[in-house]
Design an enzyme around this catalytic site. Structure first.
Site, PDB file in Angstrom:
ATOM      1  N   ASP A 146       1.947  -1.355  11.904  1.00  0.00           N
ATOM      2  CA  ASP A 146       0.615  -1.800  11.479  1.00  0.00           C
ATOM      3  C   ASP A 146       0.363  -3.268  11.826  1.00  0.00           C
ATOM      4  OD1 ASP A 146       0.120   0.734  10.518  1.00  0.00           O
ATOM      5  OD2 ASP A 146       0.790   0.277   8.492  1.00  0.00           O
ATOM      6  N   LYS A 161       0.831  -1.213   0.000  1.00  0.00           N
ATOM      7  CA  LYS A 161       0.000   0.000   0.000  1.00  0.00           C
ATOM      8  C   LYS A 161       0.865   1.262   0.000  1.00  0.00           C
ATOM      9  CE  LYS A 161      -2.883   0.758   3.641  1.00  0.00           C
ATOM     10  NZ  LYS A 161      -2.767   2.133   4.167  1.00  0.00           N
ATOM     11  N   SER A 162       1.867   1.295   0.866  1.00  0.00           N
ATOM     12  CA  SER A 162       2.710   2.499   0.951  1.00  0.00           C
ATOM     13  C   SER A 162       3.420   2.757  -0.375  1.00  0.00           C
ATOM     14  CB  SER A 162       3.770   2.321   2.039  1.00  0.00           C
ATOM     15  OG  SER A 162       3.171   2.258   3.297  1.00  0.00           O
ATOM     16  N   ARG A 191      -8.367  12.296  12.807  1.00  0.00           N
ATOM     17  CA  ARG A 191      -6.954  11.987  13.051  1.00  0.00           C
ATOM     18  C   ARG A 191      -6.084  13.253  13.048  1.00  0.00           C
ATOM     19  NH1 ARG A 191      -5.335   6.994   9.395  1.00  0.00           N
ATOM     20  NH2 ARG A 191      -3.456   7.173  10.662  1.00  0.00           N
ATOM     21  N   ARG A 205      -7.254  -3.324   9.523  1.00  0.00           N
ATOM     22  CA  ARG A 205      -6.259  -4.162  10.208  1.00  0.00           C
ATOM     23  C   ARG A 205      -6.917  -4.966  11.340  1.00  0.00           C
ATOM     24  NH1 ARG A 205      -2.738  -3.858   6.498  1.00  0.00           N
ATOM     25  NH2 ARG A 205      -1.973  -1.803   5.969  1.00  0.00           N
ATOM     26  N   ARG A 221       2.868   5.924  -3.196  1.00  0.00           N
ATOM     27  CA  ARG A 221       4.023   6.737  -3.590  1.00  0.00           C
ATOM     28  C   ARG A 221       4.275   6.640  -5.091  1.00  0.00           C
ATOM     29  NH1 ARG A 221       4.179   5.599   1.669  1.00  0.00           N
ATOM     30  NH2 ARG A 221       5.474   6.772   3.122  1.00  0.00           N
ATOM     31  N   GLN A 243       4.701   9.109   7.174  1.00  0.00           N
ATOM     32  CA  GLN A 243       3.808   9.992   6.423  1.00  0.00           C
ATOM     33  C   GLN A 243       4.251  11.446   6.573  1.00  0.00           C
ATOM     34  OE1 GLN A 243      -0.134   9.032   7.833  1.00  0.00           O
ATOM     35  NE2 GLN A 243      -0.175   7.079   6.739  1.00  0.00           N
ATOM     36  N   SER A 279       7.117   9.112  12.121  1.00  0.00           N
ATOM     37  CA  SER A 279       6.022   8.966  11.158  1.00  0.00           C
ATOM     38  C   SER A 279       6.544   9.100   9.735  1.00  0.00           C
ATOM     39  CB  SER A 279       4.953  10.031  11.410  1.00  0.00           C
ATOM     40  OG  SER A 279       4.111  10.139  10.270  1.00  0.00           O
TER      41      SER A 279
HETATM   42  C1  S3P Z   1       2.466   4.801   6.346  1.00  0.00           C
HETATM   43  C2  S3P Z   1       3.064   5.140   7.534  1.00  0.00           C
HETATM   44  C3  S3P Z   1       2.548   4.719   8.857  1.00  0.00           C
HETATM   45  C4  S3P Z   1       1.620   3.519   8.729  1.00  0.00           C
HETATM   46  C5  S3P Z   1       0.613   3.712   7.632  1.00  0.00           C
HETATM   47  C6  S3P Z   1       1.288   3.912   6.287  1.00  0.00           C
HETATM   48  C7  S3P Z   1       3.050   5.312   5.082  1.00  0.00           C
HETATM   49  O1  S3P Z   1       1.819   5.780   9.424  1.00  0.00           O
HETATM   50  O2  S3P Z   1       0.964   3.274   9.958  1.00  0.00           O
HETATM   51  O3  S3P Z   1      -0.250   2.585   7.556  1.00  0.00           O
HETATM   52  O4  S3P Z   1       2.652   4.838   3.996  1.00  0.00           O
HETATM   53  O5  S3P Z   1       3.899   6.193   5.163  1.00  0.00           O
HETATM   54  P1  S3P Z   1       2.526   6.982  10.264  1.00  0.00           P
HETATM   55  O6  S3P Z   1       3.351   7.797   9.338  1.00  0.00           O
HETATM   56  O7  S3P Z   1       1.371   7.766  10.842  1.00  0.00           O
HETATM   57  O8  S3P Z   1       3.325   6.298  11.322  1.00  0.00           O
END
Ligand code: S3P
Length: 430
Positions: free
Chosen positions: A316, A21-22, A121, A389, A26, A168, A166
């Site tokens: 996760d 997914k990540s 959030r 999850r 991207r 993200q 983080s």
């Molecule tokens: C992610 C980073 C994580 C993760 C999320 C996906 C990403 O979150 O929990 O499922 O794709 O960069 P955080 O950046 O809030 O830790």
């Protein structure tokens, strides 16, 4: 919707998990600002990544998606255009946070919103450093929550120590840094997933990482090259099978083509420390990312303490590790994980509540859970609380419990693993 799960007498087979997914988010976002066309094979078609694609279409990026590949035509570094309507990130924190960094630097106005979970959030973690770079962003609840209104501005580079680990937030600031004047240096309290750094570097951006705790990004001196790649399978989607296979008394499951990027393999390390029999086979490289096949066999697990740098590397997967703790020998303690309270649900509360309904002894702590080991789970009616999850963790728990487990809100798996339930059904030998 609901699904019913029972323990199977044996589990055998091969699982091909969905694309990461990540990496899929991207691949879409970065190729959108490159110059030229890219083909992204094994693009993840879950709801979160589709939300990213729909936002990009509103920003003027053209793409098409067939059975498994995304074909995307980059607009170039200055080619995004002002969206006529609000950008809906749905349930996806990655979409909202990464887009915030990108849009803060574009010469137009945009508004980001999402579903009730995403609107609750925390967004200050990304807004505050972007404001320091010169961004103009407003949000609900004192500029801390979505919807976010962004008026693009000229940004300046920043030296910033992230208060929370983080990926993200780090990625949002790297994207902003590509458009800023001067260098941006980001220090992380603990290493987080580095897909952004690997991919942007492969596309020609000046990103330095992996040498100490800081990432440095320089403004784009030229257009980014498009990056065609095959997306590795998501280790977060492999994790339910790893835990199910290790804890089931008669299991051998192969999970093919999984990302083994070391910033993501905390689940493998934790399960290995607990005594799980997992072999890592056929290691190879797909573009900038390492991949392997994983084979898990029935094991006897020991409880452990999960904390520190392991937490962001398994963030996760912590609900699944809590489940593993219930069936391991001895106590398991998950600590340093208060971030779990800020995910799609408060995953400390929802994990503990779900496992307790199945008869487990799990105590919440402010930053984790204390889990008594050696327990037998018994089937019950549980809810995913709309969190993908949680739905998958409860399905695995049901597959290890005596009797029948009914998982309500089972459709939430569509966020990241649309065919999860049919993969679960296919594992017992027929
Ligand atoms: C992610 C980073 C994580 C993760 C999320 C996906 C990403 O979150 O929990 O499922 O794709 O960069 P955080 O950046 O809030 O830790």
């Amino acid at each position: 919707m609901q699904q019913t799960v029972r323990r199977a007498h044996a589990l055998r087979g091969t699982i091909v998990p969905p694309g990461d997914k990540s990496i899929s988010h991207r691949a879409a976002l970065f190729n959108a600002i490159a110059r030229g066309e890219a083909v992204v094979e094994n693009f993840q078609r879950g709801a979160d990544c589709l939300a990213t694609l729909r936002c990009l279409r509103r920003l003027g990026v053209s793409w098409s998606l067939d059975e498994s590949s995304l074909r995307i035509k980059g607009a170039g570094r200055g080619g995004l255009r002002e969206p006529e309507a609000v950008l809906d990130c749905r349930n996806s924190g990655t979409t909202m946070r990464l887009l915030s960094g990108l849009l803060a630097a574009q010469p137009f106005f945009s508004v980001l919103t999402g579903d009730a979970s995403l609107r609750s959030r925390p967004m200050a973690r990304v807004i505050d450093p972007l404001l320091k770079m010169g961004a103009r962003i407003h949000g609900r609840d004192g500029d801390t929550k979505a919807p976010l209104a962004i008026r693009g501005a000229g940004l300046r580079g920043l030296h910033y120590r992230l208060p929370v680990a983080s990926a993200q937030v780090k990625s949002a600031l790297i994207l902003a840094g590509l458009y800023a004047e001067g260098e941006t240096t980001l220090e992380e309290p603990a290493p987080t997933r580095d897909h952004t750094e690997r991919m942007l570097q492969a596309m020609g951006a000046s990103v330095t990482f992996g040498e100490g705790p800081a990432v440095t990004v320089r403004p784009l001196a030229a257009e980014l090259s498009p990056l065609s790649l095959r997306v590795p399978g998501d280790i977060s989607a492999a994790a339910p099978w790893l835990v199910l296979g290790a804890l089931h008394p008669d299991a051998e499951i192969r999970i093919a083509g999984v990302s083994v990027n070391p910033t993501r393999t905390g689940i493998l390390d934790a399960l290995a420390m607990m005594g799980a029999d997992i072999s890592i086979e056929e290691q190879r490289q797909w573009g900038p990312e390492p991949v392997a096949d994983l084979v898990v066999r029935s094991s006897r697990l020991q409880g452990m303490v999960i904390g520190g740098d392991l937490v962001p590397r398994a963030i996760d997967e912590l609900p699944l590790l809590a489940l593993a703790g219930c069936l391991a020998q001895g106590e398991t303690l998950i600590k340093d994980a208060s971030e779990l309270r800020l995910k799609e649900s408060d995953r400390i509360r929802t994990t503990a509540a779900g496992l307790r309904r199945l008869g487990a002894r799990v105590d919440e702590t402010p930053d984790g859970m204390r889990i008594a080991g050696g327990q037998a789970l018994r089937g019950a009616t549980v809810s995913s609380y709309g969190d993908h999850r949680l739905a998958m963790m409860l399905a695995v728990a049901g597959g290890l419990a005596d009797g029948e487990t009914v998982v309500h809100k089972s459709q939430s798996v569509a966020v990241s693993y649309p065919w999860f339930w049919s993969d679960l059904e296919a594992l017992p030998p027929h």
